[in-house]
Design an enzyme around this catalytic site. Sequence first.
Site, mmCIF file in Angstrom:
data_model
loop_
_atom_site.group_PDB
_atom_site.id
_atom_site.type_symbol
_atom_site.label_atom_id
_atom_site.label_comp_id
_atom_site.label_asym_id
_atom_site.label_seq_id
_atom_site.Cartn_x
_atom_site.Cartn_y
_atom_site.Cartn_z
ATOM 1 N N SER A 79 0.902 -1.167 -0.054
ATOM 2 C CA SER A 79 0.115 -0.007 -0.268
ATOM 3 C C SER A 79 0.992 1.239 0.043
ATOM 4 O O SER A 79 2.117 1.142 0.634
ATOM 5 C CB SER A 79 -1.029 0.244 1.176
ATOM 6 O OG SER A 79 -1.619 1.188 1.544
ATOM 7 N N TYR A 149 -6.528 6.558 2.507
ATOM 8 C CA TYR A 149 -5.647 5.583 3.379
ATOM 9 C C TYR A 149 -6.297 5.088 4.662
ATOM 10 O O TYR A 149 -6.525 3.962 4.935
ATOM 11 C CB TYR A 149 -4.446 6.432 3.684
ATOM 12 C CG TYR A 149 -3.225 5.511 4.322
ATOM 13 C CD1 TYR A 149 -2.648 4.475 3.639
ATOM 14 C CD2 TYR A 149 -3.015 5.463 5.773
ATOM 15 C CE1 TYR A 149 -1.707 3.721 4.197
ATOM 16 C CE2 TYR A 149 -2.040 4.768 6.402
ATOM 17 C CZ TYR A 149 -1.349 4.010 5.538
ATOM 18 O OH TYR A 149 -0.495 3.137 6.297
ATOM 19 N N THR A 179 6.910 4.675 12.052
ATOM 20 C CA THR A 179 8.100 3.880 12.134
ATOM 21 C C THR A 179 9.136 4.802 11.318
ATOM 22 O O THR A 179 8.873 5.124 10.209
ATOM 23 C CB THR A 179 7.942 2.434 11.462
ATOM 24 O OG1 THR A 179 6.805 1.857 12.086
ATOM 25 C CG2 THR A 179 9.138 1.598 11.498
#
Length: 324
Positions: A79, A149, A179
Site C-alpha cells: 500500500s 488511506y 516507524t
Amino acid sequence: MEIPADCVVTGGAGFLGSWLCERLLAEGARVVCVDSLVTGSTANIAHLRETAGFRFVDADVTVGIPVEGRVDAVFHLASPASPVHYQRMPLETLRAGSHGTGHALDLAARHGARFLLASSSEVYGDPEEHPQRETYRGRVDPTGPRSMYDEAKRFAEALTVAHHVEHGTRTAIARIFNTYGPRMDPEDGRLVPTLMVQALTGQPLTVAGDGNQTRSLCWVGDLVDGLLRLACSDEPGPVNLGSDDERSVSEVAEVIRQVTGSTSPVQHVPRAPQDPLVRKPDLTRARTRLGWSPTTPLRMGLSRTAAWFADQLATDPPHASVSA
C-alpha cells in the site's frame, strides 16, 4: 519464535517490507517479495537479490498475486503509506486495501498459511482517546483528505476478520504506528526523512504549526521484530506496534539537528488539514500477549538513520518537502 519456512511479503520492496524480507532471510526463511514498484524500489532489495531463498515478483496485488509453491505465511504490506503518495494515488490506495487484501487473504487461505495484515494507527484518525488502545473505534472523516488511506486500512481490517470468520483463515492484524529508519524515501513527505534531508543540506527545518503536536517514533528493526512475534503467535489482533516514547514534533526536530550536527533554523509552516494532534499507542496488548516492546532509544535510531541519509545524499541529493 519459530519463523515460517516459506513467506510471501507483499510490498516487499518498500521501506518496511524490505526490512522484513531481510530479517526473514536472516532467520532462514525463503521469501517471495511481491511489489509493483509504484512506491517501492529495487534499490531497497538490491542487496537481497543474490541471497539464497529470495525471489522477487513484479506484480500488482490489486490484480493478483502470481505465487506458486509452498506458502506458510503471507505478510500483506502492499500500500502507499505516506500522504504524498496516497493522496497522489487515491484509487490505487483504496484498491490495495480492498482488492489487494482480498487476493492476499485468498492466497493464505489456499495454502493454510498464517496471514498478517499491516494496518495502521491511521484507523484511529485524529484521536480523542490518548494513548490509543486497540478497543478505541477512532475518529475518522470518510471523505477527508486522508480518507483514501484511513478507509482502505479500516476496510482491510474488516475484510481480514470476515475472511477468518467465513473461511477459517489464520489471520492477524498489526496496527503500525510511526516507524523510521534507513531506506525511507527522502521525498515522501513524512516527518523524519523531510527533517533529515533539510538538516543535512542546510535547509530550514520545516515544523508544521506550533510544533506541539506529538508523534511516537519506532525504530524499524524493533517494529519488524514485533511483526514476526505477532505472525509466529496465535494472536489475531489487532495489536498496536510502535513506540510509546511520545515526543513533540519540535523535540524531534531538535534531536535531528543534534545528531546531524546541523545549524539549520526551524521554520514554522501551516499544518496539513486533519493532521493528528497526538499519536501514541497503548502497548499493553503487545507486551502481555507477545512479550514485545521497542528497545532502541530515539537518539540512537535517528543517529543510524542520519548516517544512511548522509550516504544517500552524497550520491543523489533530493529536494525535501514539507512534513507535519
